[in-house]
Design an enzyme around this catalytic site. Structure first.
Site, PDB file in Angstrom:
ATOM      1  N   ARG A 119       0.911  -1.384   0.054  1.00  0.00           N
ATOM      2  CA  ARG A 119      -0.058  -0.073   0.123  1.00  0.00           C
ATOM      3  C   ARG A 119       0.881   1.303   0.240  1.00  0.00           C
ATOM      4  O   ARG A 119       0.322   2.466   0.510  1.00  0.00           O
ATOM      5  CB  ARG A 119      -1.119   0.015   1.321  1.00  0.00           C
ATOM      6  CG  ARG A 119      -2.071  -1.020   1.263  1.00  0.00           C
ATOM      7  CD  ARG A 119      -3.092  -0.973   1.947  1.00  0.00           C
ATOM      8  NE  ARG A 119      -3.990  -2.113   1.944  1.00  0.00           N
ATOM      9  CZ  ARG A 119      -3.988  -3.195   2.502  1.00  0.00           C
ATOM     10  NH1 ARG A 119      -2.829  -3.350   3.595  1.00  0.00           N
ATOM     11  NH2 ARG A 119      -4.629  -4.120   2.492  1.00  0.00           N
ATOM     12  N   LYS A 141       1.464  11.706 -10.242  1.00  0.00           N
ATOM     13  CA  LYS A 141       0.691  10.723 -11.052  1.00  0.00           C
ATOM     14  C   LYS A 141       1.298   9.631 -11.518  1.00  0.00           C
ATOM     15  O   LYS A 141       2.418   9.736 -12.066  1.00  0.00           O
ATOM     16  CB  LYS A 141      -0.009  11.455 -12.374  1.00  0.00           C
ATOM     17  CG  LYS A 141      -1.182  12.328 -11.788  1.00  0.00           C
ATOM     18  CD  LYS A 141      -1.721  12.915 -13.158  1.00  0.00           C
ATOM     19  CE  LYS A 141      -2.503  13.881 -13.088  1.00  0.00           C
ATOM     20  NZ  LYS A 141      -2.991  14.404 -14.377  1.00  0.00           N
ATOM     21  N   GLU A 183       6.709  20.426 -23.889  1.00  0.00           N
ATOM     22  CA  GLU A 183       6.187  20.633 -22.597  1.00  0.00           C
ATOM     23  C   GLU A 183       6.689  21.822 -21.845  1.00  0.00           C
ATOM     24  O   GLU A 183       6.133  22.542 -21.113  1.00  0.00           O
ATOM     25  CB  GLU A 183       6.389  19.388 -21.573  1.00  0.00           C
ATOM     26  CG  GLU A 183       5.547  18.184 -21.982  1.00  0.00           C
ATOM     27  CD  GLU A 183       4.224  18.339 -21.892  1.00  0.00           C
ATOM     28  OE1 GLU A 183       3.800  19.098 -20.878  1.00  0.00           O
ATOM     29  OE2 GLU A 183       3.470  17.208 -22.184  1.00  0.00           O
ATOM     30  N   LYS A 233       5.484  23.736 -12.401  1.00  0.00           N
ATOM     31  CA  LYS A 233       5.058  22.232 -12.297  1.00  0.00           C
ATOM     32  C   LYS A 233       5.075  22.018 -10.610  1.00  0.00           C
ATOM     33  O   LYS A 233       3.659  21.696  -9.945  1.00  0.00           O
ATOM     34  CB  LYS A 233       5.677  21.254 -12.851  1.00  0.00           C
ATOM     35  CG  LYS A 233       4.854  19.808 -12.387  1.00  0.00           C
ATOM     36  CD  LYS A 233       4.924  18.831 -13.796  1.00  0.00           C
ATOM     37  CE  LYS A 233       3.700  17.779 -13.134  1.00  0.00           C
ATOM     38  NZ  LYS A 233       3.679  16.733 -14.265  1.00  0.00           N
ATOM     39  N   GLU A 243      -5.971  17.195  -8.966  1.00  0.00           N
ATOM     40  CA  GLU A 243      -6.548  17.751  -9.982  1.00  0.00           C
ATOM     41  C   GLU A 243      -7.938  18.230  -9.862  1.00  0.00           C
ATOM     42  O   GLU A 243      -8.793  18.004 -10.454  1.00  0.00           O
ATOM     43  CB  GLU A 243      -6.293  16.855 -11.158  1.00  0.00           C
ATOM     44  CG  GLU A 243      -6.285  17.307 -12.494  1.00  0.00           C
ATOM     45  CD  GLU A 243      -5.831  16.323 -13.582  1.00  0.00           C
ATOM     46  OE1 GLU A 243      -6.496  15.387 -13.734  1.00  0.00           O
ATOM     47  OE2 GLU A 243      -4.972  16.908 -14.464  1.00  0.00           O
ATOM     48  N   ARG A 247      -4.425  22.277 -11.330  1.00  0.00           N
ATOM     49  CA  ARG A 247      -3.448  21.408 -11.890  1.00  0.00           C
ATOM     50  C   ARG A 247      -3.968  21.466 -13.291  1.00  0.00           C
ATOM     51  O   ARG A 247      -3.205  21.111 -14.108  1.00  0.00           O
ATOM     52  CB  ARG A 247      -3.490  20.040 -11.143  1.00  0.00           C
ATOM     53  CG  ARG A 247      -2.533  19.170 -11.709  1.00  0.00           C
ATOM     54  CD  ARG A 247      -2.237  17.978 -10.839  1.00  0.00           C
ATOM     55  NE  ARG A 247      -1.252  17.236 -11.601  1.00  0.00           N
ATOM     56  CZ  ARG A 247      -0.536  16.392 -11.079  1.00  0.00           C
ATOM     57  NH1 ARG A 247      -0.565  15.885  -9.726  1.00  0.00           N
ATOM     58  NH2 ARG A 247       0.421  15.555 -11.743  1.00  0.00           N
ATOM     59  N   ASN A 251      -2.666  20.898 -18.643  1.00  0.00           N
ATOM     60  CA  ASN A 251      -3.314  20.076 -19.710  1.00  0.00           C
ATOM     61  C   ASN A 251      -3.350  21.048 -20.953  1.00  0.00           C
ATOM     62  O   ASN A 251      -3.971  20.514 -22.064  1.00  0.00           O
ATOM     63  CB  ASN A 251      -4.667  19.538 -19.502  1.00  0.00           C
ATOM     64  CG  ASN A 251      -4.495  18.448 -18.638  1.00  0.00           C
ATOM     65  OD1 ASN A 251      -3.762  17.764 -18.185  1.00  0.00           O
ATOM     66  ND2 ASN A 251      -5.793  18.495 -17.421  1.00  0.00           N
ATOM     67  N   HIS A 254      -3.046  19.591 -24.441  1.00  0.00           N
ATOM     68  CA  HIS A 254      -3.316  18.141 -24.189  1.00  0.00           C
ATOM     69  C   HIS A 254      -4.700  17.224 -24.718  1.00  0.00           C
ATOM     70  O   HIS A 254      -4.694  16.044 -24.923  1.00  0.00           O
ATOM     71  CB  HIS A 254      -3.130  17.673 -22.910  1.00  0.00           C
ATOM     72  CG  HIS A 254      -1.376  17.704 -22.521  1.00  0.00           C
ATOM     73  ND1 HIS A 254      -1.011  18.694 -22.591  1.00  0.00           N
ATOM     74  CD2 HIS A 254      -0.662  16.678 -21.954  1.00  0.00           C
ATOM     75  CE1 HIS A 254       0.252  18.712 -22.388  1.00  0.00           C
ATOM     76  NE2 HIS A 254       0.542  17.392 -21.734  1.00  0.00           N
ATOM     77  N   HIS A 258      -3.954  14.524 -26.950  1.00  0.00           N
ATOM     78  CA  HIS A 258      -4.136  13.204 -26.497  1.00  0.00           C
ATOM     79  C   HIS A 258      -5.108  12.675 -27.798  1.00  0.00           C
ATOM     80  O   HIS A 258      -4.740  11.318 -28.278  1.00  0.00           O
ATOM     81  CB  HIS A 258      -4.901  13.112 -25.390  1.00  0.00           C
ATOM     82  CG  HIS A 258      -4.082  13.093 -24.148  1.00  0.00           C
ATOM     83  ND1 HIS A 258      -4.534  13.604 -22.913  1.00  0.00           N
ATOM     84  CD2 HIS A 258      -2.720  13.104 -23.942  1.00  0.00           C
ATOM     85  CE1 HIS A 258      -3.381  13.672 -21.913  1.00  0.00           C
ATOM     86  NE2 HIS A 258      -2.604  13.404 -22.741  1.00  0.00           N
ATOM     87  N   HIS A 270       4.665  12.083 -27.991  1.00  0.00           N
ATOM     88  CA  HIS A 270       3.600  13.070 -27.057  1.00  0.00           C
ATOM     89  C   HIS A 270       4.162  14.552 -27.433  1.00  0.00           C
ATOM     90  O   HIS A 270       3.060  15.165 -27.444  1.00  0.00           O
ATOM     91  CB  HIS A 270       4.023  12.583 -25.579  1.00  0.00           C
ATOM     92  CG  HIS A 270       3.174  13.510 -24.662  1.00  0.00           C
ATOM     93  ND1 HIS A 270       1.634  13.487 -24.423  1.00  0.00           N
ATOM     94  CD2 HIS A 270       3.527  14.406 -23.823  1.00  0.00           C
ATOM     95  CE1 HIS A 270       1.223  14.275 -23.645  1.00  0.00           C
ATOM     96  NE2 HIS A 270       2.513  14.733 -23.127  1.00  0.00           N
TER      97      HIS A 270
HETATM   98  N1  GLY Z   1       3.661  11.822 -13.145  1.00  0.00           N
HETATM   99  C1  GLY Z   1       3.611  12.919 -13.727  1.00  0.00           C
HETATM  100  C2  GLY Z   1       2.427  14.080 -13.010  1.00  0.00           C
HETATM  101  O1  GLY Z   1       2.031  13.751 -11.938  1.00  0.00           O
HETATM  102  O2  GLY Z   1       1.985  14.919 -13.502  1.00  0.00           O
END
Ligand code: GLY
Length: 380
Positions: A119, A141, A183, A233, A243, A247, A251, A254, A258, A270
């Protein structure tokens, strides 16, 4: 070159360390309790992964390494299960840790394995690509892909630290560098105009990236671009890890990007897809009366100066629209986009008129390619 530290705030603040030859920093990021470390790296970075493992052994850790498939091939449930097996057989406990060495796919997978083992155990990322440094390794993420799509299974699991060793960019393919710069440019448009000025001044040296042979000045510019992008960031994800609001600005470009990646069956980098996506939303904002012509032109000029694509084949609107509607960032049927109402002034555009969307697509459209289907730009 000096070493810079950017702290990402949140429930468990962590440092992103930017500089050169940083392995000596690993113990401080791992913390005092860690005894065992699993170094996860793709096959193409076997020598680097082994060097990190040996370094950790020399620093008193019981260090193991696991070699992963390259690129997106590693982001599968099967590879994650293999890593869990390695962790289990080596008796990894909650006070042990993972160190990822690689690009965004590796940091995503390693973060996911760390999030799920017992966990949640510590992970320190050592990104080796520009995209990894300015985007994938920072933010928490993590995820793997399924047959139904990319990053559909994952968790928010911020790392215990990130080491951005700029020396790894010396061997980066120049198209990988340029794709990472997409980016960086995004970060400039949403939050830090100095990034745009730096790219405008130095685009030729960045586009023709010479790696180890690049001039000291170009290295210094690249270091500043990484520092500035990471700082933005860090500020955004420090405020909004999961998010819920701010946050979303990350995007920018994006949603359309995407969709291009999906329609092109992930044969586009990407960064190339996001580059076209940024021009699409810039045109959308202009048509919605929010963004002046010169800022839209600046998007095209900067991206093209780096060799990034700013247009896309004109016969794919239905597929792109369907893909955008399925994007996990959409809410129900309502399409939403991050657009600008000026440089560094991101705002949300929710449910734009379909005719506006089609008109923005027309602005980025070009003739379908006559070459091989699905590979329409050099960066693809
Ligand atoms: N791992 C990329 C982010 O959290 O944006």
């Amino acid at each position: 070159m000096t070493t810079t530290r950017v702290t990402v705030q949140g429930a468990a603040p962590y440092d992103v360390v930017i500089g050169r030859h940083l392995l000596g920093e690993l113990p401080a990021l791992l913390g005092p309790k860690v005894r065992r470390v699993l170094v996860m790296h793709p096959a193409s970075l076997a020598a680097t992964g082994e060097a990190v493992r040996e370094d950790l052994t020399a620093q008193g850790y019981e260090a193991f390494a696991v070699e992963l498939p390259d690129a997106e091939e590693q982001k599968t449930a099967q590879v994650a299960a293999f890593c869990w097996q390695v962790l289990g057989q080596a008796d990894f406990t909650r006070s042990d840790a993972i160190v990822s060495v690689g690009g965004g796919a590796t940091t995503d997978l390693a973060g996911f394995v760390a999030a799920t083992w017992l966990r949640g155990i510590k992970v320190v990322h050592v990104p080796t690509t520009l995209l990894g440094m300015v985007d994938a390794a920072v933010g928490g993420k993590t995820g793997i892909n399924t047959a139904e799509g990319k990053n559909l299974v994952g968790a928010f699991h911020p790392p215990a630290g990130v080491l951005c060793d700029l020396a790894s960019l010396a061997s980066l393919d120049r198209w990988d560098l340029v794709a990472g710069l997409a980016e960086v440019v995004k970060t400039g448009f949403i939050a830090d105009p100095r990034i745009l000025e730096l790219v405008e001044e130095h685009h030729a040296d960045l586009k023709d990236w010479k790696g180890a042979d690049a001039s000291e000045e170009t290295w210094a510019v690249l270091a500043e671009l990484v520092e500035r992008s990471v700082a933005v960031k860090a500020r955004v994800v420090g405020e909004d890890l999961t998010e819920q609001g701010l946050r979303e600005i990350l995007n920018y470009g994006h949603t359309f990007g995407h969709a291009v990646e999906l329609v092109e069956r992930y044969q586009w980098r990407h960064g190339a897809a996001v580059a076209v996506g940024m021009v699409f939303v810039a045109e959308l904002a202009r048509l919605a009366g929010k963004l002046p012509d010169d800022v839209v032109a600046r998007h095209r000029a900067i991206l093209e100066s780096l060799g990034l694509p700013t247009s896309y084949r004109g016969d794919r609107w239905d597929q792109l629209l369907a893909a955008m509607r399925r994007d996990k960032k959409s809410r129900g049927d309502l399409l939403r986009f991050v657009v600008l109402d000026g440089v560094a002034r991101p705002v949300r555009l929710e449910g734009p008129d379909p005719t506006l969307l089609a008109a923005a697509y027309a602005e980025v459209s070009k003739e379908p390619p006559t070459g091989a289907p699905g590979v329409s730009v050099q960066l693809g």
